[in-house]
Design a protein around this motif. Sequence first.
Motif, short mmCIF file in Angstrom:
data_model
loop_
_atom_site.label_atom_id
_atom_site.label_comp_id
_atom_site.label_asym_id
_atom_site.label_seq_id
_atom_site.Cartn_x
_atom_site.Cartn_y
_atom_site.Cartn_z
N ARG A 14 0.88 -1.17 0.00
CA ARG A 14 0.00 0.00 0.00
C ARG A 14 0.91 1.21 0.00
O ARG A 14 1.72 1.37 0.91
CB ARG A 14 -0.92 0.01 1.22
N SER A 15 0.80 2.05 -1.04
CA SER A 15 1.80 3.09 -1.30
C SER A 15 3.14 2.39 -1.47
O SER A 15 3.28 1.54 -2.31
CB SER A 15 1.80 4.13 -0.17
N SER A 16 4.13 2.68 -0.64
CA SER A 16 5.43 2.03 -0.79
C SER A 16 5.71 1.04 0.34
O SER A 16 6.81 0.52 0.46
CB SER A 16 6.54 3.10 -0.82
N GLU A 94 3.43 9.67 -11.37
CA GLU A 94 3.33 9.27 -9.98
C GLU A 94 2.71 7.88 -9.85
O GLU A 94 3.17 7.04 -9.08
CB GLU A 94 2.49 10.29 -9.19
N ARG A 95 1.68 7.64 -10.62
CA ARG A 95 0.99 6.35 -10.54
C ARG A 95 1.87 5.23 -11.06
O ARG A 95 1.92 4.14 -10.50
CB ARG A 95 -0.30 6.42 -11.37
N SER A 98 4.74 4.44 -8.50
CA SER A 98 4.42 4.19 -7.10
C SER A 98 4.48 2.70 -6.76
O SER A 98 4.13 1.85 -7.56
CB SER A 98 3.01 4.72 -6.78
N SER A 99 4.96 2.42 -5.59
CA SER A 99 5.01 1.08 -4.99
C SER A 99 5.43 -0.03 -5.93
O SER A 99 4.72 -1.01 -6.10
CB SER A 99 3.65 0.73 -4.35
#
Length: 315
Positions: A14-16, A94-95, A98-99
């Motif tokens: 979740r996120s990073s 960003e998307r 991400s992670s």
Amino acid sequence: MSYLVIDFHVHPKRSSKLIINEILEEMDISGVSHSVLLGKDFGGSIKRPEIKNWIKDAFLKSDVASHYWPNGVSSRSFSQLEEAWRELEYYLKERASSSPTSLKELAEIVNTHPDKFTGFGSINVLQNEEYVTEKLRELNTLQLKGLKIWPFLFNPSENENLRMVCEDFEKRRKILLVHTGCGPGPWEIPELAKYCNPKYLEPLAKDFNDLPIVLAHSGYYSRDNPGIFFKDALELSRKHENVWLEVSAVPDVVTDPILADKVKDAIGGFDRVLFGSDYLEYMQITVHVIKKARHLKDEDKAKILGLNAKQLLGL
């Protein structure tokens, strides 16, 4: 009735931040005995000029752009268009970055909990052949059982790197999981999500007919246009017995009697339908609504919730 439940669509971050303990806890609460964890590799493809230009062109032709500029893009100043594009580009970057979840990281999680998890890696097939070949070798060395791709930025039937992966996977009896339908943020724009229509997988399903191809979200997923590519998903699964439907984030595909009948008609039952949650918060409720679906027989619920996945994964 007690059911074996296998979740075919779980993101380990979740996120990073890795959320393995949260996943295990939710699996226990939801009665899920095993989950497929998905890697993520988008790399820097979003920055490539040809991809940037394709996204920009698709965005400016979309209904979204028409909403902002009802008299046509020519009626707005260049600076306004560039500002709108910069906002979109920022979100896309960003998307995409991400992670990320590397193949090695994913394998370490699976090896720590082999009774709980199966790993599906991710390879950015828009990178060069050398990169994809090396990542494919790494995936096989780490004994990951499949691959997840998001074809937002490319036509999967025309990508030579993906065809190379499919050829290798067919020989090794691995599984290809493909995002179908729209996605969050800009990917909700149909023009940007066009290659996530299952119809673009037709040549792969035909040429690699021993390769299981799983349609994540069954082509149904869209916040603004639910069911956007569902008809195409049904048609592909009707024509090719190596195509499977997966219901993460779209349980209506089997819990709505009308939609379930369409699935049943397309594939002759529910033998190629897989339960998935996608978002961890959906795991418990998705299991619950499938169990409570009155129009589904107990044997169909058992297949959807776990027996089909057990067979496909060889558990």
